[in-house]
Design a protein around this motif. Sequence first.
Motif: not given
Length: 88
Positions: A18-19, A31-54
């Motif tokens: 886990l990273d 404006a159209n984001h629906s769901g959780d949003w990160p808070v500056q300074g907080q630490v989160y478990p993440v995974r970096v994944v390549d996006s085919r779309l982006e």
Amino acid sequence: MEVGCYTLAEATTAAPFLDYAVCLDDSARPANHSGDWPVQGQVYPVRVVDSRLEGIPLVHVLTFMGEAPYYNAFAPHRFQITHRLYLN
């Protein structure tokens, strides 16, 4: 591999680590984001994944839920990986 809401269980099945990353930038929430949003300074478990779309790697916050098109993925400039924990 591009995914929707990437969970802790899926992340640890795909790779035995886990990273963790600190949020550096919580501004400019779309404006159209629906769901959780990160808070500056907080630490989160993440995974970096390549996006085919982006065409770039996206940071998936594993404890977040969100709807399409963003799911729980964020631009890499918003986070800095702080450490990696390997699971035994």
